[in-house]
Design an enzyme around this catalytic site. Structure first.
Site, mmCIF file in Angstrom:
data_model
loop_
_atom_site.group_PDB
_atom_site.id
_atom_site.type_symbol
_atom_site.label_atom_id
_atom_site.label_comp_id
_atom_site.label_asym_id
_atom_site.label_seq_id
_atom_site.Cartn_x
_atom_site.Cartn_y
_atom_site.Cartn_z
ATOM 1 N N GLU A 175 0.849 -1.181 0.000
ATOM 2 C CA GLU A 175 0.000 0.000 0.000
ATOM 3 C C GLU A 175 0.890 1.238 0.000
ATOM 4 O O GLU A 175 1.871 1.309 0.755
ATOM 5 C CB GLU A 175 -0.894 0.007 1.237
ATOM 6 C CG GLU A 175 -1.795 1.220 1.341
ATOM 7 C CD GLU A 175 -2.644 1.219 2.600
ATOM 8 O OE1 GLU A 175 -3.370 2.212 2.831
ATOM 9 O OE2 GLU A 175 -2.575 0.233 3.367
ATOM 10 N N ASN A 233 -4.686 4.992 -2.149
ATOM 11 C CA ASN A 233 -5.935 5.398 -1.517
ATOM 12 C C ASN A 233 -6.604 6.509 -2.321
ATOM 13 O O ASN A 233 -5.946 7.474 -2.731
ATOM 14 C CB ASN A 233 -5.676 5.887 -0.094
ATOM 15 C CG ASN A 233 -5.246 4.752 0.824
ATOM 16 O OD1 ASN A 233 -6.066 3.963 1.271
ATOM 17 N ND2 ASN A 233 -3.954 4.662 1.094
ATOM 18 N N GLU A 265 -7.785 1.748 -3.220
ATOM 19 C CA GLU A 265 -8.491 1.468 -1.983
ATOM 20 C C GLU A 265 -9.442 2.614 -1.643
ATOM 21 O O GLU A 265 -9.068 3.785 -1.704
ATOM 22 C CB GLU A 265 -7.498 1.254 -0.836
ATOM 23 C CG GLU A 265 -6.568 0.071 -1.068
ATOM 24 C CD GLU A 265 -5.672 -0.209 0.127
ATOM 25 O OE1 GLU A 265 -5.808 0.505 1.155
ATOM 26 O OE2 GLU A 265 -4.830 -1.128 0.045
ATOM 27 N N ASP A 295 -11.637 -0.623 1.749
ATOM 28 C CA ASP A 295 -10.775 -0.487 2.918
ATOM 29 C C ASP A 295 -11.623 -0.410 4.187
ATOM 30 O O ASP A 295 -12.784 0.001 4.147
ATOM 31 C CB ASP A 295 -9.929 0.783 2.772
ATOM 32 C CG ASP A 295 -8.706 0.767 3.661
ATOM 33 O OD1 ASP A 295 -8.444 -0.268 4.304
ATOM 34 O OD2 ASP A 295 -7.998 1.790 3.702
ATOM 35 N N GLU A 352 -5.785 -6.337 7.975
ATOM 36 C CA GLU A 352 -4.930 -5.235 8.406
ATOM 37 C C GLU A 352 -4.603 -5.341 9.893
ATOM 38 O O GLU A 352 -5.357 -5.902 10.676
ATOM 39 C CB GLU A 352 -5.631 -3.896 8.157
ATOM 40 C CG GLU A 352 -5.927 -3.619 6.699
ATOM 41 C CD GLU A 352 -6.567 -2.248 6.518
ATOM 42 O OE1 GLU A 352 -5.891 -1.353 5.987
ATOM 43 O OE2 GLU A 352 -7.743 -2.086 6.886
#
Length: 398
Positions: A175, A233, A265, A295, A352
């Site tokens: 990420e 993101n 995401e 997410d 996560e």
């Protein structure tokens, strides 16, 4: 720091005696005791409150839940240690309630009384509530002019939070996160600049700088026959830009890279605010071959509805479920359900917040495969990430 004052709220006299005696042996001097919530509130009113309450739940008269609400409203308690034989799901609900009341939750002591654990929990108490700095009023928040200068000078960097296979610990992608290499203050985390950026509509500008750096890294890897999936993101307001998918497609074409190497995401809560044009942007990104990840799955209220409506290919399970894994039995059921759901929908599940080997082992037993968290690696800059790639071998596209 002076010893904190404490109230022992316990309806069983012998258990209360054990607790009070042990606390005195720990060196605490200001100890109060009560057999039910009403008596506890009266004692707190007489002594103007305490720092910590050691709280049972099931009591005749006012129970522990009602007591905590009244104590919070009166401002006579700052921190809570739970001491109860109630079922784990009830204790977890009280933990959530305690935090929502604005009280500091120090931990669950359980029964019988454990002096060593009690000492560790009491040590967590902070004498004053933490202050939250306000953008523009604290040196921790650089000024808007400084942020604009940093954007102009290219000081914002793409850092990488690796994703790993839980079993083999092979790299599955990363990420992309933002860091600011400030010339005076060193490397700054997002919490120090994102609030000001969001307030001044600068997130899109930051995104394109990070996106360009991510593609440059993928180009360098491609030259040596390697590739890595990078996740970026996106915010709701970006999805309303009808040129978003076109700009991403053009950038991929110029770089000579496939869309399969990218994942975008989006938080579930952010999607609730997104306009209808967002669906077009998401569809076009998928047509480019890019992946889409929901997410913080489970942190909001319409996760399942959004999974049905929008073309996601990946789900990222919110870290709160992993944090509760060892103390909240229902977390295991939720995680295993997420595994079954994503498998049946042909999606990838990424867990996560994995920080311990115990969490990893339990997640593997529940059927999870891909995760990210400090157990495996912290966010790292480009050079460190390239070194990690060299050690872990060539990852595939996921």
């Amino acid at each position: 720091m002076k010893n904190p004052s404490i109230l022992v709220l316990e309806d069983e006299p012998f258990q209360r005696l054990i607790a009070v005696t042990a606390l005195r042996q720990l060196g605490l001097q200001c100890i109060h005791e009560a057999a039910d919530g009403a008596e506890a509130l009266a004692r707190l009113d007489a002594c103007s409150g305490v720092d910590i309450v050691l709280c049972d739940l099931r009591m005749a008269g006012m129970d522990g839940a009602a007591f905590l609400r009244h104590a919070s409203e009166a401002g006579v308690v700052r921190s809570v240690i739970l001491s109860s034989e109630a079922a784990p799901d009830l204790r977890q609900a009280i933990v959530s309630m305690t935090r929502s009341l604005g009280l500091q939750f120090l931990g669950d002591l359980g029964k019988p009384f454990d002096m060593e654990r009690a000492a560790a929990l009491i040590a967590r108490h902070t004498p004053e509530p933490a202050t939250v700095p306000v953008p523009g009023q604290s040196p921790d928040y650089p000024s808007l002019d400084d942020i604009l200068r940093g954007l102009d000078q290219g000081e914002f960097e793409a850092w990488f939070q690796p994703k790993f296979h839980l079993g083999s610990e092979t790299l599955q992608g990363a990420e992309v996160l933002a860091r600011w290499r400030h010339p005076q203050h060193g490397v700054l985390s997002p919490s120090q600049f994102l609030p000001t950026m969001e307030a001044n509509d600068l997130i899109d500008r930051l995104f394109w700088q990070l996106f360009a750096q991510g593609l440059a890294l993928q180009q360098d890897l491609a030259c040596t026959g390697r590739r890595v999936n990078l996740a970026f993101n996106l915010q709701p307001r970006q999805l309303s830009d009808q040129s978003l998918a076109g700009r991403i497609g053009k950038a991929l074409a110029v770089a000579g890279l496939p869309g399969e190497g990218l994942t975008f995401e989006l938080t579930e809560t952010g999607l609730l605010e997104a306009p209808a044009t967002s669906l077009e942007a998401l569809v076009r990104l998928r047509l480019l071959g890019c992946g889409l990840a929901m997410d913080d799955f489970g942190a909001g209220y319409s996760s399942l509805d959004r999974l049905c409506e929008l073309p996601f290919s990946q789900v990222k399970l919110d870290a709160s479920f992993v944090r509760k894994l060892m103390i909240q039995p229902r977390s295991s059921a939720i995680i295993s359900s997420a595994v079954a759901l994503t498998k049946s929908m042909d999606m990838t599940l990424v867990v996560e917040g994995v920080e311990t080997a115990e969490q990893r082992d339990q997640l593997l037993a529940l059927g999870c495969q891909v995760a990210q968290g400090y157990l495996f690696a912290r966010p790292q800059d480009r050079d460190s990430f390239l070194s990690l790639l060299a050690r872990k071998g060539t990852p595939g596209i996921h």
